[in-house]
Design a protein around this motif. Sequence first.
Motif, PDB file in Angstrom:
ATOM      1  N   GLY A  46       0.794  -1.219   0.000  1.00 61.66           N
ATOM      2  CA  GLY A  46       0.000   0.000   0.000  1.00 61.66           C
ATOM      3  C   GLY A  46       0.824   1.266   0.000  1.00 61.66           C
ATOM      4  N   GLU A  54     -10.023  -0.396   9.016  1.00 62.34           N
ATOM      5  CA  GLU A  54      -9.398   0.494   8.049  1.00 62.34           C
ATOM      6  C   GLU A  54      -8.324   1.390   8.664  1.00 62.34           C
ATOM      7  OE1 GLU A  54     -12.155   2.274   5.031  1.00 62.34           O
ATOM      8  OE2 GLU A  54     -13.687   1.539   6.402  1.00 62.34           O
ATOM      9  N   ARG A 104      -4.995   4.673   5.210  1.00 62.58           N
ATOM     10  CA  ARG A 104      -6.167   3.795   5.251  1.00 62.58           C
ATOM     11  C   ARG A 104      -5.743   2.391   4.866  1.00 62.58           C
ATOM     12  NH1 ARG A 104     -11.013   6.924   4.932  1.00 62.58           N
ATOM     13  NH2 ARG A 104     -12.139   4.954   5.157  1.00 62.58           N
ATOM     14  N   ARG A 105      -6.044   1.415   5.699  1.00 60.59           N
ATOM     15  CA  ARG A 105      -5.682   0.029   5.412  1.00 60.59           C
ATOM     16  C   ARG A 105      -6.564  -0.534   4.304  1.00 60.59           C
ATOM     17  NH1 ARG A 105      -6.868  -3.608   9.092  1.00 60.59           N
ATOM     18  NH2 ARG A 105      -5.413  -5.107   8.243  1.00 60.59           N
ATOM     19  N   ASN A 106      -5.917  -1.108   3.298  1.00 66.56           N
ATOM     20  CA  ASN A 106      -6.648  -1.836   2.270  1.00 66.56           C
ATOM     21  C   ASN A 106      -6.931  -3.231   2.783  1.00 66.56           C
ATOM     22  OD1 ASN A 106      -7.421  -0.591  -0.175  1.00 66.56           O
ATOM     23  ND2 ASN A 106      -5.265  -0.220  -0.639  1.00 66.56           N
ATOM     24  N   SER A 161      -5.653  -4.646  -3.634  1.00 67.87           N
ATOM     25  CA  SER A 161      -6.133  -3.683  -4.608  1.00 67.87           C
ATOM     26  C   SER A 161      -4.993  -2.778  -4.980  1.00 67.87           C
ATOM     27  CB  SER A 161      -7.302  -2.869  -4.022  1.00 67.87           C
ATOM     28  OG  SER A 161      -7.725  -1.886  -4.929  1.00 67.87           O
ATOM     29  N   PHE A 174      -5.163   0.370  -4.803  1.00 68.00           N
ATOM     30  CA  PHE A 174      -5.281   1.622  -4.081  1.00 68.00           C
ATOM     31  C   PHE A 174      -4.325   1.667  -2.905  1.00 68.00           C
ATOM     32  CE2 PHE A 174      -9.716   0.966  -5.798  1.00 68.00           C
ATOM     33  CZ  PHE A 174      -9.446   1.693  -6.950  1.00 68.00           C
ATOM     34  N   SER A 175      -3.815   2.851  -2.629  1.00 69.63           N
ATOM     35  CA  SER A 175      -2.751   3.022  -1.650  1.00 69.63           C
ATOM     36  C   SER A 175      -3.282   3.059  -0.229  1.00 69.63           C
ATOM     37  CB  SER A 175      -1.990   4.321  -1.937  1.00 69.63           C
ATOM     38  OG  SER A 175      -1.410   4.304  -3.219  1.00 69.63           O
ATOM     39  N   ASP A 176      -2.424   2.659   0.701  1.00 74.56           N
ATOM     40  CA  ASP A 176      -2.705   2.823   2.120  1.00 74.56           C
ATOM     41  C   ASP A 176      -2.222   4.192   2.591  1.00 74.56           C
ATOM     42  OD1 ASP A 176      -3.290   0.143   1.752  1.00 74.56           O
ATOM     43  OD2 ASP A 176      -2.500  -0.452   3.693  1.00 74.56           O
ATOM     44  N   ARG A 218     -14.355  -5.886  -5.067  1.00 74.44           N
ATOM     45  CA  ARG A 218     -13.680  -4.740  -5.665  1.00 74.44           C
ATOM     46  C   ARG A 218     -14.668  -3.624  -5.986  1.00 74.44           C
ATOM     47  NH1 ARG A 218      -8.533  -6.159  -7.463  1.00 74.44           N
ATOM     48  NH2 ARG A 218      -7.683  -7.595  -5.939  1.00 74.44           N
TER      49      ARG A 218
END
Length: 549
Positions: free
Chosen positions: A28, A81, A128-130, A134, A136-138, A423
Amino acid sequence: MLLSFYFSELKQVEQNYMNSNDRITPEGTKDYLFKECKLKRKAEKTLRNLFETQGYDEVMTPALEYYDVFSKGIGRISQDEMYTLTDNSGRLVTMRPDSTKPIARLYASRLKQAKLPLKLYYNQTVFRRNIRLSKFSDEITQIGVELLGAEGLAADIEILLLAAQSMKELFGDNFRIEIGHMGIISSLLEQPSTGDKDALRSALAAKNYPEIEAIAGAEKDGIFSNLFSLFGGTEVLARAKKLFDYDGAANALEELTQAANALEEKGFKNNIIIDLAVINEYDYYTGLVFKGYVAGQGKEVLSGGRYDTLYTDYDLDLSAIGFAVNIDEVVKVLGNEAATKQVKDTFTIALTKGRLEEQALRLLENSGLDCSSIRNKGRKLIINLDDKYEILFAKARDVVTYVEYGVADAGVVGKDVLLEMGRPVHEVLDLGFGKCRFSLAAQKGQDFYSGYKLKTVATKYPEFTKSFFNSRNMDVEIIKIEGSVELAPLLSLADGIVDLVETGSTLKENGLEIIEDICNISARLIVNSAALRLKKRTIEELIGRLSND
């Protein structure tokens, strides 16, 4: 000598294990290099200059906040999260997952005497924890604004215009601002005849149109089941006024109309998308909400709205509105030269190989399309169809990934894969084929739910299975099986299985029976967020072609 050699080897193994992560970044996160750094700093500078010329002053909040800031009151964030740890006194703290609530805390503790309205902006990182794998970044760099103590439509329009100008400064004219109003859907959800409100709200937030129709049916004069037709350009506003006769919805619709008119007057007519079913991911929004999209990017790069009740967490009656720009997503777009150009004419559809592929082709052929080039494709993985569609072929999970990333505009995939992967794609049509069901099964005559023993469940779908039993507040041990799941109970490896069932013949032949049918499964047409906003007419045409009504 042998003992010395053993300890030497053991030390080397230990050293290799300790250094196994010393050259990579945590999941992430990523390093920024050279051009990316320049793009990031340029984007930040562009927006900082824009905000400061509009009278906004910068504030910074700590990366560490007490857990209570985000776990209580309005706008709570799931503990799953948040990155959490403890301070020296054992108190729970978290890496800042959001900037709006820390600024609310900042105002309540240090700025209550400031003259209103108060214009603030920030440029900082949120974490934010994924929960699921995905792209999308943490770790996300955000730059955004907060307008505190300014209520009414004038303030809404000021912030909305600033958001549109921010998108224009970054991307030129190749963007869309989607605007909606929480008051529209909220007023409909409050009606007593509306069905399962929580389920309907979730379906609306995900833009899962088959689920919306299944829950709401023809209730409220068919408004819920026709929301797709009330999503698009400003022309939908006129149609909506004939449908929304509830006070809250009518008032919200009028505010939305005036906001759209203000954007048009400032030259953003071609950049507007109206979404009458918008529900933002944060539950603290109360009025106007909006998002910014760019071609070639699968998710929004800007998000904001009005949140007039958030400050009640601090016993304050303070109206507020703002937005945040995801700088990391901006860099991805600016680093992809193709994404900054006009939207390509072809519409890319990812088809799941195998049985679903064949049935999807039949629908396309029945709609009048010549699919001979696909049927004679040989080993080709991408085929042009009718000079308008580009068809690619992939495994089911990859179809979802391609649509999520935005390299495919749409895809055909089974609902089972969507439930397992979770997703952020939108389901726009139940295609009506590939029908089966998720079922819980066990050996015949067994009472699966009885006794005190921790149950073991075998499945090919561990995420869905975990979610199902969590909804029942039931602890189970889940074992993932790649092959014939039915073997697990026969070999005493599991007490039961969760699997797809079509006829149930395989279960019966192996001495198993269905304990409970969990949900129905069928093939779905999915699209990504950007395509839904930027290529809606093509999607409507495709829905018409594939609809089996």
